[in-house]
Design an enzyme around this catalytic site. Structure first.
Site, PDB file in Angstrom:
ATOM      1  CB  SER A  60      -0.869  -0.213   1.174  1.00 11.63           C
ATOM      2  OG  SER A  60      -2.107  -0.908   1.007  1.00 11.63           O
ATOM      3  CE  LYS A  63      -4.633   1.868  -0.570  1.00 11.33           C
ATOM      4  NZ  LYS A  63      -3.860   0.852  -0.186  1.00 11.33           N
ATOM      5  CB  SER A 120      -4.431   1.790   4.007  1.00  4.92           C
ATOM      6  OG  SER A 120      -3.213   1.303   2.872  1.00  4.92           O
ATOM      7  CE  LYS A 231      -1.301   4.040   2.598  1.00  2.00           C
ATOM      8  NZ  LYS A 231      -1.314   2.999   3.481  1.00  2.00           N
TER       9      LYS A 231
END
Length: 387
Positions: A60, A63, A120, A231
């Site tokens: 993720s 992202k 997320s 993140k």
């Protein structure tokens, strides 16, 4: 022997007073994570790296590019934070980490940003991808184009959220730092979202209204002083990944760890790398605005033109340099000739340290300098004759 003893005593006292006196910076950390990098944001200086160009799956952390493209679309005026976005059946079908959007559900761009950054949400990421580009596939093309523009040589995206386990979806620690820096440097407001620990959103669907709590996956927010993003990512294929950012004493760093063996190692070693980065660098930032004189441009009837600095100046030191020795000088282009436009370079504000140039800021025109024609000169003569 007495004299030798005296010199040894002096040496011992010196290194006791200044631990690490024989080195210019802290010793590099030893970490278990296979791929890592630490970068300072304002200059892009890499302070530490370990196998940082190997292409691996980012989960993720993908992202970050999705978030960057959303902020850039907002900046261009293509969308706004208050726009409502409708969730498609395809976006709803995303598995993995999600915020459980329903088909036809409407949420604002800002709410979906929070869903992506804080929790997320894969469903939220695809919803925004479809909003901006029409389809996720078209959005992924934009992600790859943007990666190429940023010089991310070891990156290729297959989806917008990192859910895929395709071997064709990959990036590197260096490339993650590059896209993280681009996001933080141009859109620092992202930390207003990435710093949120928990926040409720409301689902309004045909089945009624319900509250869902977004919970941040970045444990460093509460465990590391100055951390306010950015993140996380983890899958069985990618293992444990993180791009963390923290700010202390005016210095913002990015710590990237990819394919860490477990979550605890991911966070602890990202913190170790941040500690190392803060320990070995200091940042000079010039907050003074110099008084710039007006300049003359040949071939115009206007006598003087206003100029301004095109940007700010910062300088990162990893050797403990004395910033009080920095000197600043104005340098000008010679024989400036019209026509010139607002924003054209006409000089530079140059910084030196111990006589060595360390950088500069362009000086540009603050107004147009059009070339004068025959009617302009005739009008000027007429004006003087009337006086």
């Amino acid at each position: 022997m007495k004299r030798i003893f005296q010199w040894l005593l002096v040496a011992l006292l010196f290194f006791a007073a200044y631990p690490g006196g024989m080195a210019s910076a802290a010793s590099e950390p030893e970490i278990e994570t296979p791929h890592a990098l630490v970068m300072e944001v304002s200059t892009g200086t890499v302070l530490y790296e370990k196998d940082a160009d190997t292409a691996v799956h980012p989960a993720s952390v993908t992202k970050i590019m999705t978030i960057l493209l959303i902020f850039e679309a907002i900046d261009r005026g293509e969308i706004s934070l208050t726009d409502e976005v409708v969730t498609s059946a395809y976006a709803k079908s995303m598995g993995g980490s999600q915020v459980f959007l329903e088909t036809g559900e409407k949420q604002t761009v800002e709410t979906l940003l929070k869903c992506i950054i804080i929790a997320s949400g894969n469903d939220a990421a695809v919803t925004m991808a479809e909003k901006i580009a029409g389809t996720e596939e078209a959005f992924v093309e934009r992600m790859n184009d943007r990666a190429a523009e940023l010089g991310m040589e070891h990156t290729h995206f297959v989806d917008c959220c990192g859910l895929t386990e395709s071997s064709e979806h990959y990036t590197s620690a260096r490339d993650v730092a590059v896209m993280s820096r681009e996001l933080l440097y141009h859109f620092p407001q992202v930390t207003e979202y990435s710093d949120i620990w928990m926040e409720d959103i409301t689902h309004e669907t045909a089945q009624g209204s319900s509250v869902f709590t977004l919970t941040n996956t970045n444990k460093l927010l509460r465990a590391y002083d100055g951390c306010d993003g950015l993140k996380t990512g983890s899958t069985s294929y990618a293992k444990y990944c993180l791009s963390a950012t923290a700010r202390r004493d005016g210095i913002r760093l990015i710590s990237v760890v990819l394919t860490a063996p477990d979550s605890k190692t991911r966070f602890s070693e990202a913190a170790t790398l941040l500690n190392y980065g803060f320990s070995c660098c200091s940042l000079y930032y010039d907050e003074e605005t110099p008084a710039l004189p007006q300049i003359t441009v040949r071939g115009t009837i206007q006598e003087d033109f206003t100029v301004c600095l095109d940007g700010d100046f910062s300088y990162l030191s990893t050797t403990g340099e004395d910033f009080s020795l920095i000197e600043k000088t104005l340098e000008w282009e010679e024989n400036l000739q019209a026509p010139l436009e607002k924003g054209d370079p006409v000089g530079a504000y140059v910084y030196t340290l111990n006589g060595v140039p360390i950088g500069s800021v362009p000086i540009v025109l603050a107004e147009d300098a059009p070339k004068a024609g025959y009617p302009d000169y005739l009008g000027q003569v007429w004006k003087k004759w009337k006086l």
